[in-house]
Write a protein that holds these residues in place. Structure first.
Motif, PDB file in Angstrom:
ATOM      1  N   PHE A   1       0.844  -1.196   0.000  1.00 15.75           N
ATOM      2  CA  PHE A   1       0.000   0.000   0.000  1.00 15.75           C
ATOM      3  C   PHE A   1       0.878   1.244   0.000  1.00 15.75           C
ATOM      4  CE2 PHE A   1       0.916  -0.746   4.458  1.00 15.75           C
ATOM      5  CZ  PHE A   1       1.088   0.516   4.998  1.00 15.75           C
ATOM      6  N   LEU A   2       0.284   2.369  -0.386  1.00 16.75           N
ATOM      7  CA  LEU A   2       0.987   3.642  -0.364  1.00 16.75           C
ATOM      8  C   LEU A   2       1.219   4.045   1.083  1.00 16.75           C
ATOM      9  CD1 LEU A   2       2.116   6.204  -1.695  1.00 16.75           C
ATOM     10  CD2 LEU A   2      -0.226   7.112  -1.707  1.00 16.75           C
ATOM     11  N   GLY A   3       2.473   4.009   1.496  1.00 15.08           N
ATOM     12  CA  GLY A   3       2.816   4.290   2.871  1.00 15.08           C
ATOM     13  C   GLY A   3       3.455   5.654   3.025  1.00 15.08           C
ATOM     14  N   PRO A   4       4.089   5.871   4.198  1.00 17.38           N
ATOM     15  CA  PRO A   4       4.302   4.901   5.271  1.00 17.38           C
ATOM     16  C   PRO A   4       3.029   4.706   6.088  1.00 17.38           C
ATOM     17  CG  PRO A   4       5.141   7.027   5.942  1.00 17.38           C
ATOM     18  CD  PRO A   4       4.661   7.192   4.530  1.00 17.38           C
ATOM     19  N   LYS A   5       3.175   4.239   7.320  1.00 18.32           N
ATOM     20  CA  LYS A   5       2.013   4.063   8.184  1.00 18.32           C
ATOM     21  C   LYS A   5       1.303   5.398   8.386  1.00 18.32           C
ATOM     22  CE  LYS A   5       3.463   0.006  10.831  1.00 18.32           C
ATOM     23  NZ  LYS A   5       2.263  -0.768  10.459  1.00 18.32           N
ATOM     24  N   GLY A   6      -0.013   5.305   8.575  1.00 20.79           N
ATOM     25  CA  GLY A   6      -0.778   6.510   8.828  1.00 20.79           C
ATOM     26  C   GLY A   6      -1.453   7.104   7.612  1.00 20.79           C
ATOM     27  N   THR A   7      -1.402   6.423   6.463  1.00 20.52           N
ATOM     28  CA  THR A   7      -2.075   6.938   5.279  1.00 20.52           C
ATOM     29  C   THR A   7      -3.508   6.392   5.202  1.00 20.52           C
ATOM     30  OG1 THR A   7      -1.346   5.098   3.892  1.00 20.52           O
ATOM     31  CG2 THR A   7       0.103   7.037   4.005  1.00 20.52           C
TER      32      THR A   7
ATOM     33  N   GLU B   1      -3.657  -9.960   7.105  1.00 20.45           N
ATOM     34  CA  GLU B   1      -2.525 -10.190   6.212  1.00 20.45           C
ATOM     35  C   GLU B   1      -1.374  -9.248   6.562  1.00 20.45           C
ATOM     36  OE1 GLU B   1      -2.878 -12.763   4.674  1.00 20.45           O
ATOM     37  OE2 GLU B   1      -5.003 -13.024   4.237  1.00 20.45           O
ATOM     38  N   GLU B   2      -0.215  -9.509   5.969  1.00 17.27           N
ATOM     39  CA  GLU B   2       0.960  -8.660   6.197  1.00 17.27           C
ATOM     40  C   GLU B   2       0.874  -7.430   5.301  1.00 17.27           C
ATOM     41  OE1 GLU B   2       5.838  -8.662   5.637  1.00 17.27           O
ATOM     42  OE2 GLU B   2       4.698 -10.526   5.365  1.00 17.27           O
ATOM     43  N   LEU B   3       0.820  -6.256   5.907  1.00 19.16           N
ATOM     44  CA  LEU B   3       0.748  -5.013   5.142  1.00 19.16           C
ATOM     45  C   LEU B   3       2.149  -4.462   4.916  1.00 19.16           C
ATOM     46  CD1 LEU B   3      -2.336  -3.226   6.771  1.00 19.16           C
ATOM     47  CD2 LEU B   3      -2.267  -4.939   4.941  1.00 19.16           C
ATOM     48  N   VAL B   4       2.441  -4.138   3.665  1.00 25.90           N
ATOM     49  CA  VAL B   4       3.788  -3.700   3.274  1.00 25.90           C
ATOM     50  C   VAL B   4       3.718  -2.254   2.790  1.00 25.90           C
ATOM     51  CG1 VAL B   4       5.767  -4.151   1.788  1.00 25.90           C
ATOM     52  CG2 VAL B   4       4.335  -6.061   2.580  1.00 25.90           C
ATOM     53  N   PRO B   5       4.220  -1.289   3.589  1.00 26.62           N
ATOM     54  CA  PRO B   5       4.179   0.112   3.145  1.00 26.62           C
ATOM     55  C   PRO B   5       5.253   0.385   2.101  1.00 26.62           C
ATOM     56  CG  PRO B   5       5.260  -0.045   5.283  1.00 26.62           C
ATOM     57  CD  PRO B   5       4.783  -1.437   4.945  1.00 26.62           C
ATOM     58  N   LEU B   6       4.887   1.126   1.065  1.00 27.50           N
ATOM     59  CA  LEU B   6       5.821   1.506   0.007  1.00 27.50           C
ATOM     60  C   LEU B   6       5.703   3.002  -0.236  1.00 27.50           C
ATOM     61  CD1 LEU B   6       5.039  -1.587  -2.170  1.00 27.50           C
ATOM     62  CD2 LEU B   6       7.283  -1.104  -1.169  1.00 27.50           C
ATOM     63  N   LYS B   7       6.773   3.611  -0.715  1.00 30.79           N
ATOM     64  CA  LYS B   7       6.885   5.066  -0.696  1.00 30.79           C
ATOM     65  C   LYS B   7       5.978   5.764  -1.694  1.00 30.79           C
ATOM     66  CE  LYS B   7      10.294   8.788  -0.636  1.00 30.79           C
ATOM     67  NZ  LYS B   7      11.725   9.144  -0.778  1.00 30.79           N
ATOM     68  N   THR B   8       5.795   5.193  -2.888  1.00 35.42           N
ATOM     69  CA  THR B   8       5.006   5.846  -3.925  1.00 35.42           C
ATOM     70  C   THR B   8       4.045   4.858  -4.575  1.00 35.42           C
ATOM     71  OG1 THR B   8       6.571   5.369  -5.709  1.00 35.42           O
ATOM     72  CG2 THR B   8       6.942   7.392  -4.443  1.00 35.42           C
ATOM     73  N   ILE B   9       3.057   5.391  -5.266  1.00 32.50           N
ATOM     74  CA  ILE B   9       2.112   4.536  -5.992  1.00 32.50           C
ATOM     75  C   ILE B   9       2.824   3.700  -7.052  1.00 32.50           C
ATOM     76  CG2 ILE B   9       0.173   4.598  -7.622  1.00 32.50           C
ATOM     77  CD1 ILE B   9      -0.969   6.909  -5.907  1.00 32.50           C
TER      78      ILE B   9
END
Length: 291
Positions: free
Chosen positions: A6-12, A25-33
Motif C-alpha cells: 500500500f501507499l505508505g508509510p504508516k498513517g495513510t 494479512e501482512e501489510l507492506v508500506p511503500l513510498k510511492t504509488i
C-alpha cells in the motif's frame, strides 16, 4: 499469510483501506504509488492497494496512467472510505500562537483543503509529499520546523502529532475509492468485514479515429441492453494531442450474455476494448485502530 502493498508509510488513508480489506494479512508500506504497482507486477507482493478516485478531486491520475501504460494488472476489488483531513502540528508548538510558514502533504490532500488554506493561511508555502503519512512522519522527525501537515487522525496517533484543527476539507461527503490489483491471479480475494455495496466491471474503450458519432454508438451499446454505467471518463492515449480512450464502469459483474454482447458490438464498430477488471465493491468508515 498474504503480502499486501500500500501507499505508505504508516498513517495513510491507503493503509486504512488495506487494513479494512486485509486485517489479518501482512501489510507492506511503500513510498510511492508506482513502487506499489511495480512490486505487485513483479509478484513481490500478492495484492496492491492504491487510491483511484476522490469525490472532491476526481481521478488519481498517477494510479490510472501507470496502470494503463506501464504495469497492467486486473482490478480484483475496490473499497471506498470516508476521508477526514486534519491540520496537524508538532506537539511542542502552541496551537494558539503558532503560525506555520509551510504546509506539507500529498497533492490530493492539499487540493481537498484549498479553501481552508486560502482563508486561514493565504501566504503559506505549500510543499508536496508522496503521501499524507510521509508528511506526518517528516514533521515528527523535524518537530522544530515552522510547518504543519495535512493528514488523518491515524497519522496523528502514529507519529505523536497534535490535531490543531479537524475536518478541514472543503466539502462534506469526502470519500476516496481504492482499488486492489494483483499479478498473481485474477480471482477475487476473500474479504470479510467491510460492507459489500455492489459489483463493477471496468472497461477501457479506444474509439476508431475516423468514425463519426462513435461515442454515441458506444453508449448505445450499453443503453439498449439496460446496462447501468456509473462512470465514463476520457484519458489521453499519449500517442498524440486529441487522442483519448474512455474508462467505463458498468454496475455489474461480467456475465455470459449482456456485457460480452456489448463488447462484441463495440469491437464490430472498430473500437478496441479491454476488460480492466470485474470485481466486488466495498465501503468502510475505517474507524478501527490499525495494529
Amino acid at each position: 499469510m498474504k503480502k499486501v502493498g500500500f501507499l505508505g508509510p504508516k498513517g495513510t488513508f491507503t493503509e486504512m483501506a488495506a487494513y479494512s480489506l486485509f486485517p489479518k494479512e501482512e501489510l507492506v508500506p511503500l513510498k510511492t504509488i508506482p513502487k506499489v504497482l511495480d512490486l505487485a507486477f513483479a509478484k513481490g507482493i500478492d495484492y496492491a492497494v492504491v487510491p483511484i478516485e476522490n469525490a472532491i478531486e476526481g481521478t488519481v491520475n498517477i494510479t490510472l496512467d501507470y496502470l494503463i501504460h506501464h504495469k497492467p494488472m486486473p482490478i480484483v476489488a475496490s473499497i471506498s472510505l470516508e476521508i477526514a483531513q486534519h491540520l496537524l502540528f508538532s506537539p511542542n508548538k502552541d496551537r494558539e500562537t503558532f503560525v506555520p510558514k509551510k504546509v506539507v502533504s500529498h497533492p490530493q490532500a492539499i487540493a481537498q483543503c484549498h479553501q481552508f488554506l486560502q482563508k486561514n493561511y493565504p501566504e503559506i508555502e505549500i510543499e508536496y509529499a508522496d503521501s499524507t503519512g510521509s508528511a506526518a512522519a517528516w514533521l515528527a522527525e523535524n518537530p522544530d520546523a515552522d510547518a504543519c501537515v495535512i493528514a488523518n487522525a491515524q497519522a496523528a496517533s502514529t507519529y505523536g502529532l497534535a490535531v490543531a484543527q479537524g475536518d478541514i476539507h472543503d466539502f462534506e461527503h469526502n470519500r476516496t475509492r481504492f482499488i486492489v490489483l494483483t499479478a498473481k491471479k485474477e480471482q477475487a480475494p476473500h474479504i470479510v468485514g467491510p460492507e459489500h455495496t455492489g459489483d463493477k466491471t471496468t472497461l477501457m474503450v479506444t474509439l476508431p479515429s475516423d468514425f463519426a458519432g462513435a461515442l454515441h454508438q458506444v453508449l448505445s451499446a450499453f443503453a439498449w441492453r439496460k446496462l447501468n454505467l456509473s462512470k465514463i471518463e476520457s484519458r489521453p492515449t499519449k500517442t498524440g494531442l486529441g487522442n483519448y480512450f474512455f474508462l467505463i464502469d458498468i454496475d455489474q459483474l461480467m456475465d455470459d450474455v449482456l456485457v460480452p454482447g456489448a463488447i462484441a458490438e463495440l469491437t464490430a464498430l472498430g473500437c478496441k476494448v479491454e476488460v480492466l477488471g470485474s470485481y466486488a465493491t466495498y465501503s468502510s468508515k475505517a474507524t478501527a485502530s490499525i495494529n
